[in-house]
Design a protein around this motif. Structure first.
Motif, short mmCIF file in Angstrom:
data_model
loop_
_atom_site.label_atom_id
_atom_site.label_comp_id
_atom_site.label_asym_id
_atom_site.label_seq_id
_atom_site.Cartn_x
_atom_site.Cartn_y
_atom_site.Cartn_z
N ARG A 78 -35.10 26.33 68.37
CA ARG A 78 -35.46 24.78 69.43
C ARG A 78 -37.51 24.27 68.59
N LYS A 79 -37.45 25.36 68.35
CA LYS A 79 -39.08 25.87 67.94
C LYS A 79 -38.76 23.80 66.11
N SER A 80 -37.98 24.52 65.88
CA SER A 80 -38.07 23.48 64.73
C SER A 80 -37.25 22.71 64.66
N LYS A 81 -36.45 22.29 65.52
CA LYS A 81 -35.74 21.21 66.32
C LYS A 81 -36.87 20.66 66.67
N GLU A 82 -38.15 21.11 67.41
CA GLU A 82 -39.10 20.01 68.16
C GLU A 82 -40.04 19.64 66.90
N GLU A 83 -40.55 20.54 65.24
CA GLU A 83 -41.27 20.16 64.16
C GLU A 83 -40.66 18.67 64.01
N LYS A 84 -39.57 19.06 63.90
CA LYS A 84 -38.68 17.99 63.26
C LYS A 84 -38.97 16.68 64.35
N MET A 85 -38.83 17.10 65.55
CA MET A 85 -39.06 16.28 65.68
C MET A 85 -40.19 15.16 66.25
N ARG A 86 -41.34 16.40 65.71
CA ARG A 86 -42.79 15.31 66.11
C ARG A 86 -42.88 15.12 64.62
N GLU A 117 -41.35 13.15 63.20
CA GLU A 117 -40.55 11.79 63.05
C GLU A 117 -40.74 10.87 64.00
N GLY A 118 -41.86 11.60 65.01
CA GLY A 118 -42.26 10.38 65.52
C GLY A 118 -42.07 10.44 66.69
N LEU A 119 -40.94 11.25 67.21
CA LEU A 119 -39.96 11.21 68.31
C LEU A 119 -40.67 11.68 70.02
N ILE A 120 -42.11 12.40 68.99
CA ILE A 120 -42.34 13.33 70.69
C ILE A 120 -43.86 12.86 69.85
N GLY A 135 -47.14 15.31 69.49
CA GLY A 135 -48.20 16.51 69.30
C GLY A 135 -48.37 17.20 70.13
N SER A 136 -49.26 16.36 71.46
CA SER A 136 -49.60 17.03 72.44
C SER A 136 -48.15 17.92 73.90
N ASP A 137 -47.43 16.89 73.16
CA ASP A 137 -45.86 17.49 74.33
C ASP A 137 -45.37 19.15 73.84
N LYS A 138 -45.56 20.02 74.99
CA LYS A 138 -44.78 21.04 74.27
C LYS A 138 -43.87 21.90 75.50
N GLY A 139 -43.34 22.06 75.60
CA GLY A 139 -41.82 22.74 76.50
C GLY A 139 -41.08 22.10 76.87
N SER A 140 -41.48 20.71 77.36
CA SER A 140 -41.05 20.55 77.74
C SER A 140 -40.67 18.62 76.53
N GLY A 141 -40.72 18.18 75.79
CA GLY A 141 -41.13 17.45 74.63
C GLY A 141 -40.05 17.01 74.52
N ILE A 142 -38.62 17.35 73.79
CA ILE A 142 -37.29 17.92 73.96
C ILE A 142 -36.99 16.28 74.98
N HIS A 143 -36.95 17.57 76.44
CA HIS A 143 -36.07 16.84 77.57
C HIS A 143 -36.89 15.74 77.70
N SER A 144 -38.34 15.21 77.56
CA SER A 144 -38.94 13.98 77.80
C SER A 144 -38.15 13.28 76.79
N GLY A 145 -37.96 13.26 75.36
CA GLY A 145 -37.90 12.43 74.37
C GLY A 145 -36.34 11.91 74.56
N THR A 146 -35.72 13.00 75.00
CA THR A 146 -33.89 12.60 75.16
C THR A 146 -34.17 11.64 75.89
N HIS A 147 -34.29 11.94 77.55
CA HIS A 147 -33.67 11.31 78.40
C HIS A 147 -34.62 9.74 78.23
N SER A 148 -36.16 9.68 77.73
CA SER A 148 -37.16 8.04 77.44
C SER A 148 -36.61 7.40 76.21
N GLY A 149 -34.69 7.82 75.66
CA GLY A 149 -34.14 6.86 74.83
C GLY A 149 -32.83 6.74 75.49
N VAL A 150 -32.38 7.36 76.45
CA VAL A 150 -32.09 7.07 76.59
C VAL A 150 -32.02 5.85 78.58
#
Length: 426
Positions: free
Chosen positions: A394-402, A404-407, A409-424
């Motif tokens: 999960r951390k590796s995926k976060e770092e990769k998305m960070r 790539e600018g998908l999330i 740097g201030s998003d922590k914990g819920s960054g993946i969840h927020s990024g996914t829903h904003s894309g949809v």
């Protein structure tokens, strides 16, 4: 970043688990003690009543006897059990030393022709121990007045695995010599009228005792030795077999939980130092047991014990030379600490299983209980390992998305969840 949040009482389940394990082993210890002391001897048989009796230290055997000082005559009854329908049970006296070689023995077994119980005399000379020639019956050169054997249960009793046999003998002793070397054993089968070699477990190799038939003074010594064996086994199973692996688990998985801070180190050190202390006591008792059992050696168990104790001592001493985290030799110390620590854990667990085999408890409830405790610990390790990999991925995926600018740097914990829903939703 994904932060792990644990409540303030995180260490409580770990301490409770250790406490439950220790209480479980104490329960096994007490139940084993009650079993050991409930196997009492009897002075009453179907044909005779004796004055004294003693429970022998191995094979659930016992001896009842009456000594007549006025004519130095000994009446006795040996109680033994068969381990095979075609096996044998023997008891004898060694006139010179506490060992098998030189024993004048009476051996009971089923007659190969009629199947009825027979009792024949044998002299165990050195050729028998080396298995150079078959053991043949011959008259004893001690003053044996009478001898007989019966199965417990009367005439309707049959020879089977677990059947109890009573060997009676009346012996004329040497005047003023009341300390007698008794030897006993049992085997799986008989070739013709020649008993074959007995099993070579620790119980079978230590089926020798010496006691004074006038006072029976050796009984306390054997009870003490049985007690030492139990304490030795319980302490080593808890220390080397449970606490030491538990300490390694706490270091591997708790150190990455930021909420604990340095608490994991104190928990790890406390468990390991406790394990080494109890293990040292168990090791010392094992050395004492070796001194009390001359001629009986357990090669592999002894070597593994010395190796585990030596590695444990090195780990304890390594704490005194632990470099600071910023020191250049810190990485080498960590490699050494991990290698020696895991080696000690593996050797300790293997030697606990070896110890069960040595004392003839390879299929006991005590071993089953230890296996359940160890399996529980392994299951916890697997669950924690899977959880660690999930967090790592999960951390590796976060770092990769960070990156790539998908999330942000201030998003922590819920960054993946927020990024996914904003894309949809976008």
């Amino acid at each position: 970043m994904v932060k792990s949040k644990l409540p303030s009482n995180t260490q409580q389940p770990s301490s409770n688990s250790i406490t439950m394990i220790i209480l479980f082993f104490l329960f096994l210890f007490i139940s084993h003690l009650s079993t050991a002391f409930s196997a009492h001897c009897s002075t009453v048989t179907a044909t005779k009543t004796f004055q004294k009796c003693i429970t022998l230290p191995t094979q659930q055997a016992s001896i009842a006897w009456t000594f007549h000082p006025h004519n130095a005559t000994l009446d006795l009854c040996f109680f033994g059990t068969f381990i095979s329908p075609s096996g044998w049970v023997g008891w004898g006296i060694n006139p010179t030393s506490p060992e098998m070689t030189g024993t004048r023995a009476l051996v009971a077994f089923p007659d190969p022709n009629s199947g009825q119980l027979v009792l024949l005399p044998y002299i165990l000379d050195p050729s028998v121990k080396l298995q150079k020639t078959p053991l043949l019956s011959r008259p004893l050169d001690i003053h044996l007045i009478s001898s007989s054997a019966t199965l417990y249960g009367g005439k309707m009793a049959t020879i089977h695995n677990g059947a109890t046999v009573q060997i009676y003998a009346t012996v004329k002793l040497v005047p003023n010599k009341t300390k007698i070397h008794h030897v006993w054993n049992r085997g799986l089968y008989v070739q013709g009228y020649s008993p074959t070699i007995h099993p070579t477990t620790s119980n079978d190799l230590s089926s020798i005792t010496t006691f004074d038939v006038l006072s029976g003074s050796a009984a306390t010594q054997h009870n003490n030795m049985d007690m030492l064996k139990l304490v030795h086994g319980i302490l080593n199973a808890i220390s080397w077999g449970i606490l030491l692996p538990t300490g390694a688990v706490t270091a591997r998985y708790l150190r990455h939980i930021q909420a604990l801070g340095p608490t994991w180190f104190y928990v790890h050190s406390g468990i390991q130092l406790s394990a080494f202390f109890f293990g040292t006591v168990g090791f010392a008792i094992g050395i004492r047991l070796g001194e009390m059992s001359p001629g009986v050696t357990y090669g592999l168990h002894r070597k593994l014990g010395f190796a585990a104790f030596s590695l444990g001592a090195l780990q304890t001493l390594a704490l005194l030379f632990r470099p600071k985290t910023t020191h250049k030799f810190r990485k080498y110390w960590k490699s050494y600490h991990h290698f020696v620590g895991y080696s000690c854990v593996v050797l300790g667990v293997v030697n606990v299983f070896q110890g069960f085999e040595v004392i003839g408890e390879g299929r006991s409830y005590a071993k089953l209980g230890y296996c359940l405790c160890l399996s529980t610990l392994v299951g916890v390790c697997i669950a924690l390992e899977v959880n660690s990999w999930v967090i790592f991925c999960r951390k590796s995926k976060e770092e990769k998305m960070r990156r790539e600018g998908l999330i942000s740097g201030s998003d922590k914990g819920s960054g993946i969840h927020s990024g996914t829903h904003s894309g949809v939703l976008g």
